[in-house]
Design a protein around this motif. Structure first.
Motif, mmCIF file in Angstrom:
data_model
loop_
_atom_site.group_PDB
_atom_site.id
_atom_site.type_symbol
_atom_site.label_atom_id
_atom_site.label_comp_id
_atom_site.label_asym_id
_atom_site.label_seq_id
_atom_site.Cartn_x
_atom_site.Cartn_y
_atom_site.Cartn_z
ATOM 1 N N ALA A 38 -8.237 10.811 2.254
ATOM 2 C CA ALA A 38 -9.127 9.680 2.526
ATOM 3 C C ALA A 38 -8.350 8.375 2.580
ATOM 4 O O ALA A 38 -8.586 7.532 3.466
ATOM 5 C CB ALA A 38 -10.223 9.607 1.458
ATOM 6 N N MET A 39 -7.427 8.193 1.661
ATOM 7 C CA MET A 39 -6.640 6.958 1.648
ATOM 8 C C MET A 39 -5.712 6.870 2.847
ATOM 9 O O MET A 39 -5.516 5.794 3.419
ATOM 10 C CB MET A 39 -5.861 6.856 0.336
ATOM 11 C CG MET A 39 -6.744 6.639 -0.887
ATOM 12 S SD MET A 39 -7.759 5.135 -0.774
ATOM 13 C CE MET A 39 -6.481 3.872 -0.907
ATOM 14 N N GLU A 40 -5.137 8.005 3.239
ATOM 15 C CA GLU A 40 -4.265 8.008 4.419
ATOM 16 C C GLU A 40 -5.046 7.659 5.687
ATOM 17 O O GLU A 40 -4.553 6.924 6.548
ATOM 18 C CB GLU A 40 -3.609 9.385 4.579
ATOM 19 C CG GLU A 40 -2.535 9.682 3.550
ATOM 20 C CD GLU A 40 -2.112 11.142 3.575
ATOM 21 O OE1 GLU A 40 -2.461 11.849 4.560
ATOM 22 O OE2 GLU A 40 -1.441 11.578 2.614
ATOM 23 N N ARG A 41 -6.245 8.178 5.780
ATOM 24 C CA ARG A 41 -7.030 7.972 7.008
ATOM 25 C C ARG A 41 -7.759 6.642 7.019
ATOM 26 O O ARG A 41 -7.818 5.965 8.055
ATOM 27 C CB ARG A 41 -8.029 9.108 7.177
ATOM 28 C CG ARG A 41 -8.892 8.966 8.435
ATOM 29 C CD ARG A 41 -9.514 10.266 8.825
ATOM 30 N NE ARG A 41 -10.395 10.114 9.976
ATOM 31 C CZ ARG A 41 -11.085 11.088 10.528
ATOM 32 N NH1 ARG A 41 -10.981 12.312 10.047
ATOM 33 N NH2 ARG A 41 -11.869 10.877 11.555
ATOM 34 N N TRP A 42 -8.336 6.250 5.867
ATOM 35 C CA TRP A 42 -9.233 5.090 5.863
ATOM 36 C C TRP A 42 -8.769 3.946 4.970
ATOM 37 O O TRP A 42 -9.237 2.825 5.120
ATOM 38 C CB TRP A 42 -10.639 5.516 5.432
ATOM 39 C CG TRP A 42 -11.277 6.491 6.365
ATOM 40 C CD1 TRP A 42 -11.423 6.361 7.718
ATOM 41 C CD2 TRP A 42 -11.858 7.759 6.029
ATOM 42 N NE1 TRP A 42 -12.059 7.459 8.235
ATOM 43 C CE2 TRP A 42 -12.348 8.332 7.222
ATOM 44 C CE3 TRP A 42 -12.037 8.460 4.831
ATOM 45 C CZ2 TRP A 42 -12.981 9.576 7.242
ATOM 46 C CZ3 TRP A 42 -12.665 9.694 4.857
ATOM 47 C CH2 TRP A 42 -13.130 10.240 6.057
ATOM 48 N N GLY A 43 -7.896 4.228 4.001
ATOM 49 C CA GLY A 43 -7.339 3.164 3.181
ATOM 50 C C GLY A 43 -8.263 2.616 2.110
ATOM 51 O O GLY A 43 -7.951 1.598 1.490
ATOM 52 N N ARG A 44 -9.377 3.304 1.864
ATOM 53 C CA ARG A 44 -10.304 2.823 0.846
ATOM 54 C C ARG A 44 -11.250 3.955 0.439
ATOM 55 O O ARG A 44 -11.434 4.927 1.185
ATOM 56 C CB ARG A 44 -11.114 1.629 1.341
ATOM 57 C CG ARG A 44 -11.992 1.925 2.544
ATOM 58 C CD ARG A 44 -12.701 0.685 3.067
ATOM 59 N NE ARG A 44 -13.526 0.061 2.048
ATOM 60 C CZ ARG A 44 -13.282 -1.152 1.519
ATOM 61 N NH1 ARG A 44 -12.248 -1.862 1.939
ATOM 62 N NH2 ARG A 44 -14.070 -1.657 0.602
ATOM 63 N N ILE A 45 -11.863 3.810 -0.737
ATOM 64 C CA ILE A 45 -12.913 4.717 -1.207
ATOM 65 C C ILE A 45 -13.956 3.860 -1.902
ATOM 66 O O ILE A 45 -13.659 3.192 -2.897
ATOM 67 C CB ILE A 45 -12.372 5.792 -2.167
ATOM 68 C CG1 ILE A 45 -11.366 6.696 -1.444
ATOM 69 C CG2 ILE A 45 -13.536 6.635 -2.737
ATOM 70 C CD1 ILE A 45 -10.601 7.623 -2.375
ATOM 71 N N ASP A 46 -15.153 3.835 -1.358
ATOM 72 C CA ASP A 46 -16.206 2.971 -1.883
ATOM 73 C C ASP A 46 -17.203 3.710 -2.760
ATOM 74 O O ASP A 46 -17.782 3.118 -3.683
ATOM 75 C CB ASP A 46 -16.952 2.309 -0.721
ATOM 76 C CG ASP A 46 -16.014 1.493 0.142
ATOM 77 O OD1 ASP A 46 -15.704 0.358 -0.250
ATOM 78 O OD2 ASP A 46 -15.562 2.005 1.184
ATOM 79 N N VAL A 47 -17.415 4.986 -2.472
ATOM 80 C CA VAL A 47 -18.423 5.763 -3.189
ATOM 81 C C VAL A 47 -17.865 7.151 -3.483
ATOM 82 O O VAL A 47 -17.193 7.755 -2.635
ATOM 83 C CB VAL A 47 -19.719 5.885 -2.355
ATOM 84 C CG1 VAL A 47 -20.688 6.902 -2.975
ATOM 85 C CG2 VAL A 47 -20.391 4.528 -2.219
ATOM 86 N N LEU A 48 -18.146 7.622 -4.681
ATOM 87 C CA LEU A 48 -17.846 9.003 -5.059
ATOM 88 C C LEU A 48 -19.139 9.649 -5.530
ATOM 89 O O LEU A 48 -19.819 9.110 -6.409
ATOM 90 C CB LEU A 48 -16.804 9.048 -6.177
ATOM 91 C CG LEU A 48 -16.598 10.399 -6.867
ATOM 92 C CD1 LEU A 48 -15.986 11.418 -5.904
ATOM 93 C CD2 LEU A 48 -15.723 10.235 -8.110
ATOM 94 N N VAL A 49 -19.484 10.798 -4.938
ATOM 95 C CA VAL A 49 -20.641 11.573 -5.379
ATOM 96 C C VAL A 49 -20.126 12.880 -5.970
ATOM 97 O O VAL A 49 -19.463 13.664 -5.280
ATOM 98 C CB VAL A 49 -21.608 11.870 -4.219
ATOM 99 C CG1 VAL A 49 -22.784 12.719 -4.717
ATOM 100 C CG2 VAL A 49 -22.104 10.575 -3.591
ATOM 101 N N ASN A 50 -20.426 13.100 -7.236
ATOM 102 C CA ASN A 50 -19.985 14.308 -7.918
ATOM 103 C C ASN A 50 -21.136 15.296 -8.020
ATOM 104 O O ASN A 50 -22.089 15.094 -8.776
ATOM 105 C CB ASN A 50 -19.478 13.974 -9.319
ATOM 106 C CG ASN A 50 -18.173 13.206 -9.282
ATOM 107 O OD1 ASN A 50 -17.241 13.595 -8.583
ATOM 108 N ND2 ASN A 50 -18.096 12.108 -10.027
ATOM 109 N N SER A 51 -21.042 16.365 -7.232
ATOM 110 C CA SER A 51 -22.000 17.450 -7.319
ATOM 111 C C SER A 51 -21.357 18.586 -8.118
ATOM 112 O O SER A 51 -20.235 18.461 -8.604
ATOM 113 C CB SER A 51 -22.406 17.909 -5.911
ATOM 114 O OG SER A 51 -23.451 18.839 -5.960
ATOM 115 N N ALA A 52 -22.065 19.688 -8.274
ATOM 116 C CA ALA A 52 -21.547 20.787 -9.095
ATOM 117 C C ALA A 52 -22.087 22.109 -8.600
ATOM 118 O O ALA A 52 -23.134 22.177 -7.941
ATOM 119 C CB ALA A 52 -21.928 20.594 -10.562
#
Length: 234
Positions: free
Chosen positions: A69-83
């Motif tokens: 994600a960082m290589e492609r977009w350079g940022r992470i705004d939201v993380l959704v943790n499912s299980a």
């Protein structure tokens, strides 16, 4: 490729995780999806995002998703943790090994990726983390003992995380679904819901999308029940 907002979804190959990924993509997020089945990688391709086939119980697999994600977009705004689904048995029949599996499935599934994305969100001075928990985290059911025990722990983790990182404008909240249509339906369970129906994965995804949005910018450390009223008196 620069984009305005990026969301990662773990255990996102089916059910509520997949619904969340679809809804966030609809809301304009570039999405990255981790799943063990390969369905998440296929869904990510459909949504124009990135996918990793791997486990949220593997720090290496999670790091691969974050790095891509960082290589492609350079940022992470939201993380959704499912299980996924953890061990189930009568309370004293659960072995030590299965209690540890439950902790991996329902608690460390959120802690591991949170460790990876939090420094990124700190540099951005913004971020939102949403954990899919359970309506039975505070009023446990013997049907789901490892889920209830460790998701009660997740509620405590979430409050401590919120206290620690709110000043960095990083929010963490839990969504607590009741009976949802991604589970096998029974008439007995349906009748136990005041709204007299199962919820839908799309309704959970809508709640997640709200918590990921600017409209929820002042909400952190919360456990939001989305259960048709099952836990209305708790």
């Amino acid at each position: 490729m620069a984009v305005d907002k990026v969301a990662l979804v773990t255990a996102g190959g089916s059910g509520m995780g997949a619904a969340a990924a679809k809804r966030l993509a609809q809301d304009g997020f570039a999405v990255g999806i981790l799943s063990s089945s390969g369905k998440g990688e296929a869904l990510a391709a459909e949504l124009g995002g990135i996918g990793v086939t791997g486990s949220n119980q593997s720090n290496d697999d999670l790091k691969r998703l974050v790095d891509l994600a960082m290589e492609r977009w350079g940022r992470i705004d939201v993380l959704v943790n499912s299980a996924g689904h953890g061990p189930r048995a009568a309370i004293l029949d659960i072995t030590d090994e299965d209690w540890h599996r439950g902790m991996d499935t329902y608690l460390l599934n959120a802690i591991r990726p949170t460790r990876l994305v939090t420094p990124i969100m700190q540099k951005q001075k913004a971020g939102a983390i949403i954990n899919i928990s359970t309506a039975w985290a505070f009023e446990p059911s013997a049907m789901f003992p490892t889920s209830a025990v460790f998701r009660a722990g997740l509620a405590s983790f979430t409050k401590i995380f919120a206290d620690t990182y709110a000043a960095d404008n990083i929010r963490m909240n839990n969504v607590l679904p009741g009976w949802i249509d991604s589970l096998p339906a029974t008439e007995e369970r349906r009748q136990g819901v005041p709204m007299q129906r199962y919820g839908t994965s799309d309704e959970i995804a809508g709640t997640i999308a709200f918590l990921a949005s600017k409209d929820a910018a002042y909400i952190t450390g919360q456990n939001l029940r989305v259960d048709g009223g099952i836990t209305r008196s708790i």
